[in-house]
Design a protein around this motif. Structure first.
Motif, PDB file in Angstrom:
ATOM      1  N   CYS A  11       0.914  -1.297   0.161  1.00  0.00           N
ATOM      2  CA  CYS A  11       0.072   0.119   0.006  1.00  0.00           C
ATOM      3  C   CYS A  11       0.943   1.150   0.024  1.00  0.00           C
ATOM      4  CB  CYS A  11      -0.871   0.081   1.313  1.00  0.00           C
ATOM      5  SG  CYS A  11      -1.582  -1.630   1.468  1.00  0.00           S
ATOM      6  N   GLY A  58       6.392   7.228   0.732  1.00  0.00           N
ATOM      7  CA  GLY A  58       7.272   7.611   1.953  1.00  0.00           C
ATOM      8  C   GLY A  58       8.155   6.151   2.330  1.00  0.00           C
ATOM      9  N   LYS A  59       7.394   5.258   2.603  1.00  0.00           N
ATOM     10  CA  LYS A  59       7.857   4.007   2.956  1.00  0.00           C
ATOM     11  C   LYS A  59       8.821   3.366   1.629  1.00  0.00           C
ATOM     12  CE  LYS A  59       4.992   4.667   6.391  1.00  0.00           C
ATOM     13  NZ  LYS A  59       3.849   5.561   6.486  1.00  0.00           N
ATOM     14  N   ASP A  96       0.223  -0.013  -5.454  1.00  0.00           N
ATOM     15  CA  ASP A  96      -0.868   0.788  -4.585  1.00  0.00           C
ATOM     16  C   ASP A  96      -2.074   0.475  -5.513  1.00  0.00           C
ATOM     17  OD1 ASP A  96      -1.124   3.086  -2.195  1.00  0.00           O
ATOM     18  OD2 ASP A  96      -3.199   3.274  -3.844  1.00  0.00           O
ATOM     19  N   ARG A 130      -2.882   7.354  -7.589  1.00  0.00           N
ATOM     20  CA  ARG A 130      -1.947   7.617  -6.492  1.00  0.00           C
ATOM     21  C   ARG A 130      -0.671   7.066  -6.813  1.00  0.00           C
ATOM     22  NH1 ARG A 130      -3.301   9.367  -1.388  1.00  0.00           N
ATOM     23  NH2 ARG A 130      -2.063   7.732  -0.318  1.00  0.00           N
ATOM     24  N   ASP A 149       1.457  -0.934   5.085  1.00  0.00           N
ATOM     25  CA  ASP A 149       1.148   0.450   5.726  1.00  0.00           C
ATOM     26  C   ASP A 149      -0.220   0.610   5.216  1.00  0.00           C
ATOM     27  OD1 ASP A 149       1.859   2.615   7.104  1.00  0.00           O
ATOM     28  OD2 ASP A 149       2.147   3.889   5.141  1.00  0.00           O
TER      29      ASP A 149
HETATM   30  C1  LIG Z   1      -1.618   4.806   4.687  1.00  0.00           C
HETATM   31  S1  LIG Z   1      -1.532   5.099   2.916  1.00  0.00           S
HETATM   32  C2  LIG Z   1      -0.197   4.642   2.384  1.00  0.00           C
HETATM   33  C3  LIG Z   1       1.250   5.674   2.680  1.00  0.00           C
HETATM   34  C4  LIG Z   1       2.529   5.086   1.959  1.00  0.00           C
HETATM   35  N1  LIG Z   1       2.717   3.944   2.547  1.00  0.00           N
HETATM   36  C5  LIG Z   1       3.547   6.309   2.205  1.00  0.00           C
HETATM   37  O1  LIG Z   1       4.181   5.996   3.114  1.00  0.00           O
HETATM   38  O2  LIG Z   1       3.442   7.316   1.633  1.00  0.00           O
HETATM   39  C6  LIG Z   1      -2.416   3.805   2.311  1.00  0.00           C
HETATM   40  C7  LIG Z   1      -2.577   3.402   1.073  1.00  0.00           C
HETATM   41  O3  LIG Z   1      -3.409   2.132   0.649  1.00  0.00           O
HETATM   42  C8  LIG Z   1      -4.014   2.515  -0.531  1.00  0.00           C
HETATM   43  N2  LIG Z   1      -4.791   1.095  -0.598  1.00  0.00           N
HETATM   44  C9  LIG Z   1      -6.267   1.070  -0.123  1.00  0.00           C
HETATM   45  N3  LIG Z   1      -6.921  -0.116  -0.292  1.00  0.00           N
HETATM   46  C10 LIG Z   1      -5.734  -0.916  -0.520  1.00  0.00           C
HETATM   47  C11 LIG Z   1      -5.755  -2.235  -1.205  1.00  0.00           C
HETATM   48  N4  LIG Z   1      -7.011  -3.127  -1.066  1.00  0.00           N
HETATM   49  N5  LIG Z   1      -4.638  -2.647  -1.656  1.00  0.00           N
HETATM   50  C12 LIG Z   1      -3.504  -1.945  -1.785  1.00  0.00           C
HETATM   51  N6  LIG Z   1      -3.481  -0.569  -1.431  1.00  0.00           N
HETATM   52  C13 LIG Z   1      -4.636  -0.043  -0.874  1.00  0.00           C
HETATM   53  C14 LIG Z   1      -4.442   3.653  -0.515  1.00  0.00           C
HETATM   54  O4  LIG Z   1      -4.825   4.033  -1.990  1.00  0.00           O
HETATM   55  C15 LIG Z   1      -3.354   4.290  -0.028  1.00  0.00           C
HETATM   56  O5  LIG Z   1      -2.525   5.264  -0.942  1.00  0.00           O
END
Ligand SMILES: C[S@@+](CC[C@H](N)C(=O)[O-])C[C@H]1O[C@@H](n2cnc3c(N)ncnc32)[C@H](O)[C@@H]1O
Length: 454
Positions: free
Chosen positions: A110, A115-116, A134, A139, A179
């Motif tokens: 995700c 960032g990560k 993602d 995004r 994440d």
């Molecule tokens: C907390 S954010 C991630 C932030 C990212 N790790 C960073 O450090 O920049 C959660 C992300 O999960 C994605 N997401 C939501 N549902 C998901 C799924 N079922 N599978 C994968 N990614 C998903 C969202 O689009 C979002 O970008």
């Protein structure tokens, strides 16, 4: 700031005597952070060149620094050269606590906006493979840009569902970072949007997503591999409770203890009806450290390590494409033996032991080197950011204070005498982008979507 009443009631109950201390933290100023990019700048070098007054370090992240709003790090040319990433300090914890070994294959499931991924990718040191995914294609575009800016050459970027990824990647990864999409309670101070989203979706909607993501991740992990699960929420259901449900369903996983640093606290298994071992997960609280709320837990899959065999066959090299080979020979010192892959005229330098992702939505198969256009090779912006100055034969260096740098980053043509052809513009020796010199001018090749605004 107006917090939802239901949220306040819940937190008061969880925190008891600590609640007053916690709620007072909403009146403290926001903490701001950036993380330097070890692929481009060592800590020693950064300490010598840092243009910012603040030198305060983030205790749980080796590359992390705090900064003051007045310092405006996104306006400095070093930002455009990918020397650092702006990141909320607590959000640096998951990427810092994930153990990385040389040659690891890592999935950031995700990942957007990156960032990560930029953190883990830079820790891999251009070895192994990073798959950054993602579910949201829009995004994932922002993620791609950040990966390119950081110069991570061994990254594959996908925009897929965990289900479809797992259908191709059973047992491939050594490490998986989740994440997770969460109710975002730890981010209420950072954004009003987080409050609105909490009110709209709530905790249980997020729990369903997290359960599903975790199950697919378990399938993609090899035995002895590790999952780092993190959220930016306080709710026990999404943290200790989610880990307990996962461990019950997957008895072949165990919790790996993490050592709290710099004000980080141990987790609360008793809040989530969870096993004792989950006290060794971590919680970051805004009233115990300079940063927002986060949860971090490290899990390991038991069993014997197996070899993964279904790699992408890599038959082509740069030297197999004459126009591109001519360009690389004339302009760079990069090896013509670099393994590459062509997708619709775009040429990627592909990491060794890449998996076969055919049929999936792949935005990038490695480092985009450039495009073949009517027998002509056009180098990409990512190529400049992916290598250091010494890899380019024709460079023009400006000092960070030179007005020409800002004008270049804004897309202007520069008056400058240089031999005709491609040159890489560098700032204090860090590559920024291409120009084409002709008639005492440098034609600006800086991509419009990367330009400095204002
Ligand atoms: C907390 S954010 C991630 C932030 C990212 N790790 C960073 O450090 O920049 C959660 C992300 O999960 C994605 N997401 C939501 N549902 C998901 C799924 N079922 N599978 C994968 N990614 C998903 C969202 O689009 C979002 O970008």
């Amino acid at each position: 700031m107006k917090l939802p009443v239901a949220f306040e009631t819940k937190m008061r109950k969880l925190l008891g005597e600590e609640y007053a201390h916690y709620i007072a933290s909403y009146n403290h100023p926001k903490s701001r952070g950036f993380r330097i990019n070890p692929l481009k700048v060592s800590m020693e070098e950064w300490n010598r060149i840092s243009p910012f007054e603040t030198r305060k370090r983030v205790p749980w992240c080796e590359q992390g620094f705090y900064y003051e709003a007045k310092e405006k790090p996104t306006k400095h040319p070093y930002y455009f050269a990918g020397l650092y990433y702006i990141q909320e300090p607590s959000a640096m914890a998951p990427g810092a606590y994930l153990p990385i070994e040389e040659g690891d294959r890592v999935l950031d499931l995700c990942a957007a906006p990156g960032g990560k991924s930029t953190q883990v990718g830079s820790r891999l040191g251009q070895k192994g493979v990073l798959v950054s995914n993602d579910i949201s294609a829009t995004r994932a575009m922002a993620l791609l840009k950040n990966i390119e800016s950081f110069g991570i050459r061994n990254a594959i970027v996908t925009a897929e569902t965990p289900e479809r990824l797992s259908s191709k990647l059973e047992g491939y990864f050594d490490k998986i970072l989740i994440d997770a999409p969460c109710s975002g309670e730890g981010m209420f101070k950072k954004s009003e949007e987080a409050i609105k989203s909490w009110e709209k979706y709530g905790v249980s909607h997020c729990c369903n997503l997290q359960r599903e993501i975790l199950d697919y991740a378990a399938h993609m992990l090899r035995p002895q591999g590790m999952i780092l699960y993190s959220t930016c929420t306080f709710s026990p259901e999404e943290n200790e409770g989610m880990m307990e449900a996962f461990l019950t369903k997957h008895p072949d996983f165990k919790v790996i203890p993490l050592t709290p640093k710099g004000g980080i606290q141990k987790a609360h298994p008793e809040w989530g009806g969870a096993r004792e071992a989950l006290k060794d997960a971590l919680r970051l609280w805004p009233h115990h450290l300079e940063g927002e709320g986060h949860f971090v837990c490290l899990l390991q899959k038991k069993g014997e390590k197996k070899e993964y065999r279904s790699y992408l066959p890599l038959e082509k090299r740069i030297k197999d494409y004459p126009d591109m080979a001519t360009f690389f020979e004339k302009e760079t010192t990069i090896s013509l033996e670099t393994p590459v892959m062509e997708v619709k005229g775009k040429i990627y330098a592909v990491p060794k032991e890449s998996p076969d992702l055919s049929g999936l939505r792949v935005l990038r198969n490695g480092l985009l080197l450039g495009e073949l256009k009517n027998k002509r090779f056009e180098p990409s912006h990512a190529l400049v950011l992916g290598y250091e100055k010494d890899c380019f034969k024709h460079t023009i260096d400006f000092k960070a204070e030179d007005e020409a740098v800002k004008r270049y980053l804004k897309g202007e043509t520069l008056l400058y005498e240089a031999p005709k052809g491609y040159h890489v513009i560098t700032v204090d020796g860090y590559p920024l982008g291409w120009v084409k010199a002709q008639n005492d001018r440098l034609k600006n090749e800086y991509p419009p979507s990367w330009r400095m605004m204002g």
